[in-house]
Enzyme design. Sequence first.
Site, PDB file in Angstrom:
ATOM      1  N   GLU A  78      17.936  64.962  27.374  1.00  0.00           N
ATOM      2  CA  GLU A  78      18.499  64.272  26.210  1.00  0.00           C
ATOM      3  C   GLU A  78      19.961  64.666  26.003  1.00  0.00           C
ATOM      4  OE1 GLU A  78      14.153  65.401  25.349  1.00  0.00           O
ATOM      5  OE2 GLU A  78      15.899  66.362  26.237  1.00  0.00           O
ATOM      6  N   CYS A  93      12.838  69.009  22.440  1.00  0.00           N
ATOM      7  CA  CYS A  93      12.698  70.334  21.831  1.00  0.00           C
ATOM      8  C   CYS A  93      13.472  70.338  20.512  1.00  0.00           C
ATOM      9  CB  CYS A  93      13.232  71.407  22.777  1.00  0.00           C
ATOM     10  SG  CYS A  93      15.031  71.373  22.967  1.00  0.00           S
ATOM     11  N   HIS A 115      18.982  70.110  29.066  1.00  0.00           N
ATOM     12  CA  HIS A 115      17.906  69.146  28.859  1.00  0.00           C
ATOM     13  C   HIS A 115      18.381  67.715  29.079  1.00  0.00           C
ATOM     14  CE1 HIS A 115      15.234  72.068  26.367  1.00  0.00           C
ATOM     15  NE2 HIS A 115      15.531  72.520  27.565  1.00  0.00           N
ATOM     16  N   CYS A 147      17.357  69.787  21.006  1.00  0.00           N
ATOM     17  CA  CYS A 147      17.676  68.399  21.347  1.00  0.00           C
ATOM     18  C   CYS A 147      17.437  67.474  20.163  1.00  0.00           C
ATOM     19  CB  CYS A 147      16.861  67.944  22.549  1.00  0.00           C
ATOM     20  SG  CYS A 147      17.366  68.715  24.099  1.00  0.00           S
TER      21      CYS A 147
END
Length: 153
Positions: free
Chosen positions: A83, A110, A81, A113
């Site tokens: 992040e 999410c 992801h 993260c």
Amino acid sequence: MNTSTDQRILKDTYFMKIAEVVSMRSSCIKRNVGAVLVKDNHILSTGYNGAPSGLPHCTPDICVRKHLKPGDNPELCRGVHAEINCIIQAALHGTAIEGETSLYTTTFPCMSCLKLIINAKIKRLIYKEGYNMENIVKADLLKNSKIEIVKFS
């Protein structure tokens, strides 16, 4: 060149526009996400979602989640992801995150993260698009964390 400060874009707009450009590097076939990590109004790192470094980009042939609804079976995703990539990039370059740090992201993080963001001691999270906002565990984490959450508009 006009040096008048009244015509300059706001810092939140500036950093979010950069996150939007960063998202254009995403190699995910389902969702393009960009993130920018900022400390004391200076960019520390950027990240976008996609396959781990050095591995082939995601394609419709490789993606096992292509027919699933967003959020279903996230453990099957081979992508990293935005992040996480943003935080990893800061770490790889030896950049301290703790302090007056903000994370600008085009999509709300999410659960995984979000937990990483909390542990990284990021103070402010600015997001453009919601994601899995009805998750009560995520809402509880946010309520109990000290992160300032800002919906960018």
